[in-house]
Design a protein around this motif. Structure first.
Motif, mmCIF file in Angstrom:
data_model
loop_
_atom_site.group_PDB
_atom_site.id
_atom_site.type_symbol
_atom_site.label_atom_id
_atom_site.label_comp_id
_atom_site.label_asym_id
_atom_site.label_seq_id
_atom_site.Cartn_x
_atom_site.Cartn_y
_atom_site.Cartn_z
ATOM 1 N N PHE A 311 -3.163 22.036 93.243
ATOM 2 C CA PHE A 311 -2.095 22.382 94.207
ATOM 3 C C PHE A 311 -0.865 22.255 93.590
ATOM 4 N N ARG A 312 -0.604 21.422 92.441
ATOM 5 C CA ARG A 312 0.584 21.273 91.961
ATOM 6 C C ARG A 312 1.047 22.240 90.889
ATOM 7 N N GLU A 313 0.041 23.285 90.589
ATOM 8 C CA GLU A 313 0.038 24.492 89.759
ATOM 9 C C GLU A 313 0.894 25.498 90.764
ATOM 10 N N GLY A 314 0.926 25.277 91.776
ATOM 11 C CA GLY A 314 1.811 26.245 92.736
ATOM 12 C C GLY A 314 0.770 27.445 93.121
ATOM 13 N N PRO A 315 1.509 28.416 93.938
ATOM 14 C CA PRO A 315 0.832 29.560 94.509
ATOM 15 C C PRO A 315 -0.160 30.293 93.205
ATOM 16 N N ASP A 316 0.277 30.392 92.048
ATOM 17 C CA ASP A 316 -0.424 31.029 90.789
ATOM 18 C C ASP A 316 -1.678 30.382 90.351
ATOM 19 N N GLY A 317 -1.667 28.942 90.695
ATOM 20 C CA GLY A 317 -2.615 28.093 90.221
ATOM 21 C C GLY A 317 -2.939 27.915 88.756
ATOM 22 N N PHE A 318 -3.767 27.278 88.224
ATOM 23 C CA PHE A 318 -4.171 27.226 86.568
ATOM 24 C C PHE A 318 -4.147 28.891 86.310
ATOM 25 N N LYS A 319 -3.799 29.247 85.102
ATOM 26 C CA LYS A 319 -3.553 30.338 84.503
ATOM 27 C C LYS A 319 -5.164 30.591 84.010
ATOM 28 N N GLY A 320 -5.779 31.532 84.646
ATOM 29 C CA GLY A 320 -7.276 32.072 84.331
ATOM 30 C C GLY A 320 -8.137 31.065 85.193
ATOM 31 N N GLY A 321 -7.699 30.426 86.132
ATOM 32 C CA GLY A 321 -8.430 29.478 86.754
ATOM 33 C C GLY A 321 -9.020 28.337 86.155
ATOM 34 N N SER A 323 -11.274 25.755 84.749
ATOM 35 C CA SER A 323 -12.683 25.555 84.135
ATOM 36 C C SER A 323 -13.091 23.973 84.171
ATOM 37 N N ALA A 324 -14.597 23.965 83.789
ATOM 38 C CA ALA A 324 -15.195 22.649 83.732
ATOM 39 C C ALA A 324 -14.468 21.706 82.998
ATOM 40 N N GLU A 325 -13.740 22.320 81.719
ATOM 41 C CA GLU A 325 -13.156 21.603 80.784
ATOM 42 C C GLU A 325 -11.963 20.947 81.581
ATOM 43 N N ASN A 326 -11.305 21.625 82.064
ATOM 44 C CA ASN A 326 -9.973 21.157 83.137
ATOM 45 C C ASN A 326 -10.490 20.000 83.918
ATOM 46 N N ALA A 350 -14.299 24.572 99.575
ATOM 47 C CA ALA A 350 -12.989 23.972 99.148
ATOM 48 C C ALA A 350 -12.666 24.977 97.993
ATOM 49 N N LEU A 351 -13.506 25.306 97.075
ATOM 50 C CA LEU A 351 -13.114 26.297 95.958
ATOM 51 C C LEU A 351 -14.414 27.332 95.952
ATOM 52 N N ARG A 352 -13.796 28.590 95.063
ATOM 53 C CA ARG A 352 -14.740 29.613 95.329
ATOM 54 C C ARG A 352 -14.782 29.842 93.582
ATOM 55 N N ARG A 353 -15.983 30.265 93.343
ATOM 56 C CA ARG A 353 -16.208 30.387 91.679
ATOM 57 C C ARG A 353 -16.433 31.818 91.367
ATOM 58 N N THR A 354 -15.668 32.166 90.150
ATOM 59 C CA THR A 354 -15.986 33.272 89.540
ATOM 60 C C THR A 354 -16.589 33.199 88.133
ATOM 61 N N ALA A 356 -19.578 33.470 84.885
ATOM 62 C CA ALA A 356 -20.692 32.531 84.619
ATOM 63 C C ALA A 356 -20.881 31.860 83.294
ATOM 64 N N LEU A 357 -21.476 30.937 83.259
ATOM 65 C CA LEU A 357 -21.788 30.135 81.945
ATOM 66 C C LEU A 357 -20.248 29.486 81.548
ATOM 67 N N ARG A 358 -19.781 29.833 80.205
ATOM 68 C CA ARG A 358 -18.677 29.404 79.675
ATOM 69 C C ARG A 358 -17.496 29.901 80.410
ATOM 70 N N HIS A 359 -17.646 31.094 80.856
ATOM 71 C CA HIS A 359 -16.663 31.953 81.589
ATOM 72 C C HIS A 359 -16.314 31.444 83.003
ATOM 73 N N THR A 360 -16.988 30.430 83.711
ATOM 74 C CA THR A 360 -16.989 30.090 85.082
ATOM 75 C C THR A 360 -15.688 29.319 85.346
ATOM 76 N N ARG A 361 -15.224 30.109 86.455
ATOM 77 C CA ARG A 361 -13.758 29.372 86.451
ATOM 78 C C ARG A 361 -13.667 29.098 88.325
ATOM 79 N N TYR A 362 -13.015 28.247 88.426
ATOM 80 C CA TYR A 362 -12.772 27.843 89.824
ATOM 81 C C TYR A 362 -11.431 27.772 90.674
ATOM 82 N N TRP A 363 -11.374 28.322 91.853
ATOM 83 C CA TRP A 363 -10.134 28.763 92.446
ATOM 84 C C TRP A 363 -9.844 27.973 93.998
ATOM 85 N N LEU A 364 -8.588 27.695 94.255
ATOM 86 C CA LEU A 364 -8.692 26.984 95.586
ATOM 87 C C LEU A 364 -9.144 28.099 96.791
#
Length: 369
Positions: A311-321, A323-326, A350-354, A356-364
């Motif tokens: 949420f602290r990232e604001g409306p745009d969120g994490f750039k690129g979503g 990641s598990a590393e984040n 709470a999150l939606r996922r886009t 797969a594998l190392r390209h998996t990203r999560y969004w509010l």
């Protein structure tokens, strides 16, 4: 080519009022939309919304000048100056100064402009700076006040302001103009026209040794607030920072002429964009409140920490979503636990996922099912 302040007729800027009329109308309509959106925020949450909007502006008006601030320190300072509980995060002199100025601009918007107001803002903004000759006072040095870039031995002069000796007289005229063109003044101007002229006029005098850009943007905010009858809270500095090169190019071009319709058009479109950014932020704030209502007490400590960070990232969120590393970096947990936590957040909605594998990203997921 002479600078604008050297030209016959200065400071009577020329512009096409008819061309500005549709933009002025759009501004008033958007101002009403923002007011209506804020009314959807509960009274108990409006203080936090105000902190969020003011802190972002404080951060960005400094970023335009190449100065990076500590967001948590800015917010803690804002809370203190607004009479709210400041929390335990330490405040720093630079952040405290800009926060104090932002609150003063916000809380005294309806008061006529005086030179003492400008001295007060300058003192707040730069009291930490031990290298300036004059703090809370106009510049006094005899050297030319120039905006330059390039190599030290081959500087490019973008603008040269009036000599320091001329500044008091120019500022007498400026403050008189500012008050005369406000609502209820002898020569009132429409909101966008007045704010755009006030900024260009002030920057062309460049009355202080440092801090002119931040003060000039504060004056534009004060002007807009006076015209709509309440603090604007629009993301003006945020929007200018995103178009910083165009901003400086427009200023430079229009400090060589008194024909300023293109400047007013650019400035007006910037304000209108800033209003939309604010509307998006208010919508995001409301969605955030609803999000926490839906998932109250359902997150473990790690998940709660990651959600707060998103949420602290604001409306745009994490750039690129996200990641598990984040997630690992934010929570400091093991990879297996991170996988379970993220899967749990997706399953509860709470999150939606886009990907797969190392390209998996999560969004509010801000839309209730």
């Amino acid at each position: 080519m002479p600078w604008n302040w050297e030209m016959p007729g200065w400071p009577d800027f020329r512009y096409d009022a008819a061309a500005m009329a549709p933009l002025e109308q759009r501004f008033l309509l958007s101002s009403g939309e923002i007011l209506g959106a804020v009314h959807h925020v509960s009274p108990s949450e409006r203080d936090q919304l105000r902190i969020d909007l003011l802190s972002e502006e404080a951060m960005q008006t400094s970023a335009i000048e190449g100065e990076m601030l500590d967001r948590q320190s800015v917010q803690s300072s804002l809370r203190r100056h607004l009479g709210l509980s400041p929390g335990t995060y330490p405040t720093k002199p630079r952040e405290q100064g800009v926060a104090e100025m932002m609150v003063d601009v916000y809380s005294t918007y309806a008061v006529p402009l005086t030179q003492d107001t400008l001295f007060r803002w300058h003192g707040m903004l730069l009291s930490h700076d031990r290298h300036l000759e004059a703090i809370g006072a106009y510049r006094r040095h005899g050297d030319a006040m120039q905006i330059v870039s390039g190599r030290q031995d081959q500087p490019i002069v973008h603008f040269e302001a009036p000599a320091s000796a001329q500044v008091p007289r120019e500022m007498d005229r400026y403050t008189d103009w500012f008050n005369r063109t406000g609502p209820g003044g002898a020569d009132p101007l429409p909101a966008l026209t007045r704010a755009g002229l006030s900024h260009l006029y002030f920057e062309s005098i460049h009355p202080f040794e440092d801090g002119n850009g931040r003060l000039g943007r504060a004056l534009a905010e004060k002007s807009l607030a006076q015209n709509i009858g309440q603090p604007s809270l629009i993301a003006l500095a945020f929007t200018i920072e995103r178009a910083r090169k165009a901003y400086y190019d427009q200023l430079e071009r229009h400090q060589k002429t008194l024909d300023v319709t293109p400047w007013l058009d650019w400035f007006a479109e910037t304000v209108l964009t800033a209003q939309q950014v604010t509307l998006d932020r208010v919508g995001f704030f409301i969605a955030k409140a609803h999000f926490y209502d839906r998932f109250r007490d359902r997150f473990n400590d790690r998940q709660a920490k990651a959600i707060t960070r998103m949420f602290r990232e604001g409306p745009d969120g994490f750039k690129g979503g996200l990641s598990a590393e984040n997630y690992l970096s934010i929570t400091g947990t093991s990879r297996a636990t991170a996988t379970r936590d993220l899967q749990g957040l997706v399953e509860m909605g709470a999150l939606r996922r886009t990907g797969a594998l190392r390209h998996t990203r999560y969004w509010l997921n801000l839309v209730a099912a």
